[in-house]
Each structure stands twice: as structure tokens, then as C-alpha cells.
Enzyme design. Structure first.
Site, PDB file in Angstrom:
ATOM      1  N   LYS A  22      23.317  40.177  46.054  1.00 30.08           N
ATOM      2  CA  LYS A  22      24.593  40.949  46.397  1.00 30.08           C
ATOM      3  C   LYS A  22      24.250  42.465  46.470  1.00 30.08           C
ATOM      4  O   LYS A  22      24.574  42.929  47.380  1.00 30.08           O
ATOM      5  CB  LYS A  22      25.753  40.670  45.379  1.00 30.08           C
ATOM      6  CG  LYS A  22      26.887  41.624  45.593  1.00 30.08           C
ATOM      7  CD  LYS A  22      27.955  41.511  44.790  1.00 30.08           C
ATOM      8  CE  LYS A  22      27.740  42.004  43.256  1.00 30.08           C
ATOM      9  NZ  LYS A  22      28.214  43.538  43.142  1.00 30.08           N
ATOM     10  N   ASN A  23      23.492  43.013  45.663  1.00 32.22           N
ATOM     11  CA  ASN A  23      23.378  44.571  45.470  1.00 32.22           C
ATOM     12  C   ASN A  23      22.486  45.002  46.430  1.00 32.22           C
ATOM     13  O   ASN A  23      22.111  45.990  46.202  1.00 32.22           O
ATOM     14  CB  ASN A  23      23.202  44.725  43.914  1.00 32.22           C
ATOM     15  CG  ASN A  23      24.482  44.656  43.303  1.00 32.22           C
ATOM     16  OD1 ASN A  23      25.702  44.419  43.970  1.00 32.22           O
ATOM     17  ND2 ASN A  23      24.600  44.695  41.819  1.00 32.22           N
ATOM     18  N   ARG A  92      34.340  48.641  45.245  1.00 34.06           N
ATOM     19  CA  ARG A  92      33.809  49.858  45.164  1.00 34.06           C
ATOM     20  C   ARG A  92      32.534  50.118  46.029  1.00 34.06           C
ATOM     21  O   ARG A  92      32.539  51.408  46.508  1.00 34.06           O
ATOM     22  CB  ARG A  92      33.480  50.239  43.818  1.00 34.06           C
ATOM     23  CG  ARG A  92      34.127  49.651  42.697  1.00 34.06           C
ATOM     24  CD  ARG A  92      33.460  50.073  41.408  1.00 34.06           C
ATOM     25  NE  ARG A  92      33.231  51.551  41.354  1.00 34.06           N
ATOM     26  CZ  ARG A  92      34.170  52.507  41.170  1.00 34.06           C
ATOM     27  NH1 ARG A  92      35.577  51.977  40.929  1.00 34.06           N
ATOM     28  NH2 ARG A  92      33.951  53.742  41.157  1.00 34.06           N
ATOM     29  N   CYS A 116      38.096  50.961  37.457  1.00 30.92           N
ATOM     30  CA  CYS A 116      37.413  49.744  37.395  1.00 30.92           C
ATOM     31  C   CYS A 116      37.361  49.156  35.917  1.00 30.92           C
ATOM     32  O   CYS A 116      37.242  49.939  35.072  1.00 30.92           O
ATOM     33  CB  CYS A 116      35.855  49.869  38.075  1.00 30.92           C
ATOM     34  SG  CYS A 116      34.836  48.357  37.635  1.00 30.92           S
ATOM     35  N   ARG A 121      33.860  55.147  36.359  1.00 34.33           N
ATOM     36  CA  ARG A 121      32.829  55.058  37.616  1.00 34.33           C
ATOM     37  C   ARG A 121      33.077  56.144  38.819  1.00 34.33           C
ATOM     38  O   ARG A 121      33.519  55.748  39.863  1.00 34.33           O
ATOM     39  CB  ARG A 121      33.033  53.775  38.352  1.00 34.33           C
ATOM     40  CG  ARG A 121      32.357  52.601  37.191  1.00 34.33           C
ATOM     41  CD  ARG A 121      32.473  51.224  37.880  1.00 34.33           C
ATOM     42  NE  ARG A 121      30.923  50.827  38.694  1.00 34.33           N
ATOM     43  CZ  ARG A 121      30.936  50.052  39.322  1.00 34.33           C
ATOM     44  NH1 ARG A 121      31.615  48.912  39.315  1.00 34.33           N
ATOM     45  NH2 ARG A 121      29.888  49.730  39.965  1.00 34.33           N
ATOM     46  N   ASP A 305      23.986  44.418  34.177  1.00 35.16           N
ATOM     47  CA  ASP A 305      24.599  43.250  34.688  1.00 35.16           C
ATOM     48  C   ASP A 305      24.201  41.909  34.367  1.00 35.16           C
ATOM     49  O   ASP A 305      24.772  40.639  34.634  1.00 35.16           O
ATOM     50  CB  ASP A 305      24.090  43.207  36.581  1.00 35.16           C
ATOM     51  CG  ASP A 305      24.742  44.267  36.937  1.00 35.16           C
ATOM     52  OD1 ASP A 305      24.279  44.693  38.182  1.00 35.16           O
ATOM     53  OD2 ASP A 305      25.618  44.999  36.593  1.00 35.16           O
ATOM     54  N   ILE A 327      25.371  51.924  29.973  1.00 31.33           N
ATOM     55  CA  ILE A 327      25.631  52.750  31.351  1.00 31.33           C
ATOM     56  C   ILE A 327      27.132  52.618  31.516  1.00 31.33           C
ATOM     57  O   ILE A 327      27.560  53.621  32.194  1.00 31.33           O
ATOM     58  CB  ILE A 327      24.962  51.379  32.378  1.00 31.33           C
ATOM     59  CG1 ILE A 327      23.371  51.253  31.999  1.00 31.33           C
ATOM     60  CG2 ILE A 327      25.201  51.874  33.718  1.00 31.33           C
ATOM     61  CD1 ILE A 327      22.599  52.408  32.405  1.00 31.33           C
ATOM     62  N   ARG A 397      32.954  37.000  43.747  1.00 33.77           N
ATOM     63  CA  ARG A 397      32.447  38.095  44.295  1.00 33.77           C
ATOM     64  C   ARG A 397      30.867  38.389  44.486  1.00 33.77           C
ATOM     65  O   ARG A 397      30.425  38.781  45.311  1.00 33.77           O
ATOM     66  CB  ARG A 397      33.006  39.337  43.474  1.00 33.77           C
ATOM     67  CG  ARG A 397      34.524  39.642  43.437  1.00 33.77           C
ATOM     68  CD  ARG A 397      34.887  40.768  42.891  1.00 33.77           C
ATOM     69  NE  ARG A 397      33.987  41.807  43.584  1.00 33.77           N
ATOM     70  CZ  ARG A 397      33.984  43.297  43.133  1.00 33.77           C
ATOM     71  NH1 ARG A 397      34.972  43.636  41.977  1.00 33.77           N
ATOM     72  NH2 ARG A 397      33.412  44.190  43.860  1.00 33.77           N
TER      73      ARG A 397
HETATM   74  C1  EPZ Z   1      25.472  49.612  40.766  1.00 37.05           C
HETATM   75  O1  EPZ Z   1      26.666  50.207  40.738  1.00 37.05           O
HETATM   76  C2  EPZ Z   1      25.718  48.184  40.798  1.00 37.05           C
HETATM   77  N1  EPZ Z   1      26.445  47.827  41.975  1.00 37.05           N
HETATM   78  C3  EPZ Z   1      26.320  47.864  39.633  1.00 37.05           C
HETATM   79  O2  EPZ Z   1      26.489  46.153  39.848  1.00 37.05           O
HETATM   80  C4  EPZ Z   1      25.505  47.923  38.514  1.00 37.05           C
HETATM   81  O3  EPZ Z   1      26.214  47.548  37.424  1.00 37.05           O
HETATM   82  C5  EPZ Z   1      25.092  49.134  38.528  1.00 37.05           C
HETATM   83  O4  EPZ Z   1      24.676  49.831  39.731  1.00 37.05           O
HETATM   84  C6  EPZ Z   1      24.282  49.719  37.204  1.00 37.05           C
HETATM   85  O5  EPZ Z   1      22.826  49.056  37.502  1.00 37.05           O
HETATM   86  C7  EPZ Z   1      26.182  47.652  43.488  1.00 37.05           C
HETATM   87  O6  EPZ Z   1      24.802  48.163  43.556  1.00 37.05           O
HETATM   88  C8  EPZ Z   1      26.948  47.456  44.445  1.00 37.05           C
HETATM   89  P1  EPZ Z   1      25.566  53.656  39.098  1.00 37.05           P
HETATM   90  P2  EPZ Z   1      26.970  51.694  40.703  1.00 37.05           P
HETATM   91  O7  EPZ Z   1      26.086  54.634  40.217  1.00 37.05           O
HETATM   92  O8  EPZ Z   1      25.821  52.366  41.903  1.00 37.05           O
HETATM   93  C9  EPZ Z   1      27.599  56.903  36.528  1.00 37.05           C
HETATM   94  C10 EPZ Z   1      27.615  44.062  39.650  1.00 37.05           C
HETATM   95  O9  EPZ Z   1      27.963  43.215  38.447  1.00 37.05           O
HETATM   96  N2  EPZ Z   1      27.944  57.690  37.596  1.00 37.05           N
HETATM   97  O10 EPZ Z   1      24.107  53.245  39.019  1.00 37.05           O
HETATM   98  O11 EPZ Z   1      28.129  52.096  41.064  1.00 37.05           O
HETATM   99  C11 EPZ Z   1      28.558  55.765  36.329  1.00 37.05           C
HETATM  100  O12 EPZ Z   1      30.030  55.938  36.032  1.00 37.05           O
HETATM  101  C12 EPZ Z   1      27.743  45.612  39.757  1.00 37.05           C
HETATM  102  O13 EPZ Z   1      26.783  43.635  40.297  1.00 37.05           O
HETATM  103  C13 EPZ Z   1      28.685  59.013  37.890  1.00 37.05           C
HETATM  104  O14 EPZ Z   1      29.095  59.342  36.607  1.00 37.05           O
HETATM  105  O15 EPZ Z   1      26.194  52.392  39.449  1.00 37.05           O
HETATM  106  C14 EPZ Z   1      27.647  54.920  35.351  1.00 37.05           C
HETATM  107  O16 EPZ Z   1      27.871  55.393  34.058  1.00 37.05           O
HETATM  108  C15 EPZ Z   1      28.913  45.988  38.505  1.00 37.05           C
HETATM  109  N3  EPZ Z   1      29.025  59.583  39.005  1.00 37.05           N
HETATM  110  C16 EPZ Z   1      26.077  55.201  35.927  1.00 37.05           C
HETATM  111  O17 EPZ Z   1      26.362  56.698  36.390  1.00 37.05           O
HETATM  112  C17 EPZ Z   1      28.582  59.005  40.123  1.00 37.05           C
HETATM  113  O18 EPZ Z   1      28.703  59.642  41.199  1.00 37.05           O
HETATM  114  C18 EPZ Z   1      25.498  54.542  36.744  1.00 37.05           C
HETATM  115  O19 EPZ Z   1      26.363  54.011  37.635  1.00 37.05           O
HETATM  116  C19 EPZ Z   1      27.875  57.843  40.043  1.00 37.05           C
HETATM  117  C20 EPZ Z   1      27.589  57.337  38.950  1.00 37.05           C
END
Ligand code: EPZ
Length: 418
Positions: A22-23, A92, A116, A121, A305, A327, A397
Site C-alpha cells: 500500500k505504502n 492523509r 488522525c 501528524r 506499522d 513515531i 484500507r
Molecule cells: C508513513 O506515514 C506511512 N504512510 C505510515 O503508515 C507509517 O506509519 C509512517 O510513514 C511511519 O513509518 C504512508 O506511507 C502512506 P511520517 P507518514 O511523515 O509519511 C512527524 C499505515 O499504517 N511529522 O514518516 O505520514 C509525524 O507526526 C500508515 O500504513 C511531522 O511532525 O509518516 C510522525 O511523528 C500509518 N511533520 C513522524 O514525523 C511532518 O510534516 C513520522 O511521520 C511530517 C511528519
């Protein structure tokens, strides 16, 4: 609305074919916006999220066709640049159209994702990164309105935390920017590597694949791609953990064992016997479960995840286990539901302390997010008696036909209308 019903206590035996990730599918689908012409993506999972992403692209003027797990996409008639709140609120990852739309049209208007279940996020890293590339962004009425006069300009972008979709958005913006962009403290998840391979096959120039420093030399234009989506390492991990909870022996095919280093280490410490081949994994468990500690980290650390799934396993461990979630600040929604099944779990800030029990009991439980639902399925497979999981739209999803895949290897699991 559907629910999932499980009669627990059956060990798993047989073979399961893993679907595409998916990702990886989500960013690679949006990357087709970067160039006109027909793109071909193979091994695309059929999920609620991939269907939502295709609906978003369709609303922008893109046409697509699917044959089996092959998707063909054409954005010759791309006209729109707005990702509406109605679409973004359901997924998202819609924010991934920001980079490619700016690269292709110099304009994008994307609804802010909002809260979320698993955490705040924010997308501030995406916004700051695009500003570094010369994009003008304004936030108004819940939307990010982004414009770039002529062309984005290469620059150095540093992420405070390695963001997965942040890295993907920057890559898709920088590939046609003027000059060179350096992304520092980039995320290293294999799904990003899949995107880099696609962009390079379209004519992009990117160095540092799979490292935390990506160097992108902007090019004038790109051509359509043909590429396969990598196997879903989170689906793979979910089945491996399930065998640990139920006992049995499974062969997982069409997967990539190299993408799960930290999980293998943990599950071997739990007591599972794991054999990895090129694109298959054989896993066996005699049902004994040693308790282990886990700390989620960016790749190649233990994936967040797969946190909920291993918590369900540790609920049946032979001692005490501490799971630390680093995370997301609110990714313990499954704890209350696992407790309803007899689990002994105490939360202390970002840590969950699990005292393993001999057995869990079937109960009516509720899914709260995608991976939490997978942990309830694992607990239900191992539990004594019947479990009913409601709100399984969360599961749909990100899991392709999970109930059938499990019932084909001996689980007593089915779907029913609520
Ligand atoms: C990706 O989300 C995945 N989704 C998530 O999978 C996964 O949990 C996550 O990466 C971490 O591995 C997809 O790829 C579509 P991040 P993403 O930006 O990119 C903070 C699933 O179950 N952050 O790496 O949204 C954030 O809050 C989903 O399949 C900021 O503060 O995650 C988090 O604490 C759930 N500001 C950390 O960084 C930003 O602008 C990592 O988030 C961006 C992120």
C-alpha cells in the site's frame, strides 16, 4: 457495514501470496502525474486506499484502467490541481499529490489532512521543504494553496525527523526543479526506494537511494514509467506474527525478506523458526512465545506499522514485555480492545508494559485504525472462543482480502454484515 468473525484456536498451515505494498502503491500512483503518456504499474494491491487515490486522480482529469493487479494510468488531460477535503479526510496520503502537481502544473491546492487516530501528524516538513524549493504557500480555509512562478529551484532540505511521505513529496517536486536538491535526514523505507526506481526509469537523476541523503539533479522532462510495486512488508509481517500467536507453519510467497530485518530478529528471539529465500519466507512456531521488548524506529528499525501486531503476540508471552512507540504519540488505541480479550497491558506515556497470559478470550471488539484492526485479528485467531471485530473498514484500507487469505490456511474467520 461489515464485521469480521473469528473462532480462535486453529493453527495456521499452508501458503499465502503477499500483495503489493500500500505504502509504495500510493506514492507511485501519484508519480504518474509527473509526465503525460500511459504509465504501467504492476503488482498493485486492490485496497480502499488505492481506490481513493485513483478517485482523487480521476477528479483531476486522469484516466486509468485495471487488469488484475496491473494498472495503466494516463494524465494527458490533467486539468485540476485541487485535492478536496472530502477526499483528503478519508486518506492523509492524498497530500502526496502536492509535489507532482507543483512539478507538472506549478500549482496545487490540497486540503490539510486534519487529525488522525494515531497522532496529530502535521505536514509542516512538507510545507517547509517546498518553500525551500521556491514555492509560495498560503494556508487558508483549511487548504494549502501552493504556487510556483516558473520552475522550482534546487536547494538543501533537512528533515528534523525522517518523514516517509515528506521525503516522497520532496523527491517528486525536485526531479524537474532547476539545479540540484539535497534531502538530508531523508527517510529510508523500502517504499521510497521503489519510488526512486520509478522516477529514475522516467528519466530522473537521483543519487543515494536507500540512504538518508538523497541528491536530485533536476531534469527538463520525464517520460512514462513501467514498474512493479514492491511486496507489502507490513502484510508479510502481520502473517509472520500471526503464526507466532496461533502456532503452525506457513510459506509466504511474492515477498521480500530483506525488507524485514528488525522483525526477523525479534520473532526469532520470541522462538519462531524463520527461513528466508529470495522472494519467499518459511515460518514455523510450536506455539511457545518468549516475551521480548520492542522499540519502534524509522527504517531499518522496528516498524511502527507492526507495533500493534506484536503487542497482540506479547499478550500471550511467557513473561514481561515493554513496547515503546517513538513515531506516533497516540498509537495504543488497540490496548483497550486487547484488554477486553483478557490481555494485561499497562500504559505509561509512550510505553506499554505487557504481562503475558496463558490465553486470551474471544470478545466483541472495535477496530480504531488500520494496524490496530490487524492486532485484533491476530488476538482473535489465538483466543479461546468467538471474536467479533466491528468497523473493519479500517482493515480494508490496507489489507487485500485478509480474511480469505487466512481461512485458506486453516483459520476459522469470515465476514458478516453488521
Ligand atoms: C508513513 O506515514 C506511512 N504512510 C505510515 O503508515 C507509517 O506509519 C509512517 O510513514 C511511519 O513509518 C504512508 O506511507 C502512506 P511520517 P507518514 O511523515 O509519511 C512527524 C499505515 O499504517 N511529522 O514518516 O505520514 C509525524 O507526526 C500508515 O500504513 C511531522 O511532525 O509518516 C510522525 O511523528 C500509518 N511533520 C513522524 O514525523 C511532518 O510534516 C513520522 O511521520 C511530517 C511528519
Amino acid at each position: 457495514m461489515d464485521k469480521i468473525v473469528i473462532e480462535g484456536g486453529k493453527s495456521l498451515h499452508g501458503e499465502i501470496r503477499i500483495s503489493g505494498a500500500k505504502n509504495a502503491a500510493l506514492p507511485l500512483i501519484t508519480a504518474t502525474l509527473l509526465s503525460p503518456g500511459w504509465h504501467t504499474l504492476h503488482n498493485v494491491p486492490d485496497l480502499r486506499d488505492t481506490r481513493t487515490m485513483l478517485a482523487l486522480l480521476e477528479s483531476l482529469g486522469v484516466v486509468w484502467e485495471r487488469q488484475g493487479d496491473t494498472l495503466r494510468i494516463n494524465s494527458d488531460k490533467l486539468a485540476g490541481y485541487e485535492a478536496s477535503y472530502n477526499l483528503v479526510k478519508t486518506m492523509r496520503a492524498s497530500v502526496l499529490v502536492l509535489g507532482p502537481l507543483l512539478a507538472r502544473m506549478g500549482r496545487a491546492r490540497v486540503s490539510l489532512p486534519g487529525g488522525c487516530a494515531i497522532g496529530a501528524r502535521p505536514i509542516d516538513f512538507h510545507i517547509k521543504g517546498l518553500e525551500k524549493l521556491g514555492v509560495n504557500l498560503t494556508l487558508e480555509q483549511g487548504y494549502v494553496d501552493a504556487q510556483v512562478k516558473e520552475r522550482m529551484e534546487g536547494n538543501t532540505i533537512y528533515f528534523d525527523i525522517p518523514s516517509v511521505t515528506g521525503t516522497e513529496n520532496m523527491l517528486m517536486a525536485a526531479v524537474v526543479a532547476k539545479g540540484t536538491t539535497v534531502i538530508k535526514n531523508a527517510a529510508r523505507e523500502p517504499e521510497i526506494g521503489n519510488l526512486v526506481d520509478m522516477l529514475v526509469s522516467m528519466g530522473a537523476r537521483i543519487e543515494g537511494k536507500d540512504s538518508d541523503k538523497l541528491i536530485v539533479h533536476g531534469v527538463e522532462e520525464l517520460k512514462p514509467a513501467e514498474i512493479a510495486i514492491i511486496p507489502d512488508r507490513i502484510e508479510t509481517g502481520t502473517f509472520l506474527v500471526a503464526v507466532g500467536a496461533t502456532g503452525g507453519e506457513l510459506t509466504l510467497t511474492n515477498c521480500n525478506p530483506a525488507h524485514l530485518p528488525s522483525l526477523f530478529e525479534k520473532l526469532r528471539a520470541v522462538g519462531l523458526d524463520i527461513e528466508a529465500q529470495d522472494d519467499a519466507i518459511r515460518v514455523a512456531s510450536n506455539g511457545s512465545i518468549r516475551s521480548v521488548d520492542v522499540k519502534t524506529m524509522p527504517y531499518p528499525g522496528y516498524p511502527t506499522d507492526l507495533q500493534a501486531q506484536i503487542m497482540a503476540l506479547m499478550a500471550l508471552g511467557n513473561g514481561l514485555s515493554v513496547i515503546v512507540e517513538t513515531i506516533f504519540e497516540n498509537r495504543f488505541m488497540h490496548v483497550a480492545e486487547l484488554r477486553r480479550m483478557g490481555a494485561d497491558i499497562r500504559i505509561d506515556g509512550h510505553s506499554a508494559i505487557i504481562s503475558g497470559k496463558e490465553r486470551l478470550y474471544g470478545a466483541q471488539v472495535m477496530a480504531t485504525d488500520l494496524r490496530a484492526s490487524a492486532s485484533l485479528v491476530i488476538a482473535g485467531l489465538a483466543a479461546e472462543g468467538k471474536t467479533e471485530i466491528s468497523r473493519v473498514y479500517h482493515l480494508d484500507r490496507g489489507y487485500d482480502d485478509l480474511a480469505n487469505k487466512l481461512s485458506n490456511v486453516g483459520a476459522r474467520i469470515w465476514r458478516e454484515k453488521e
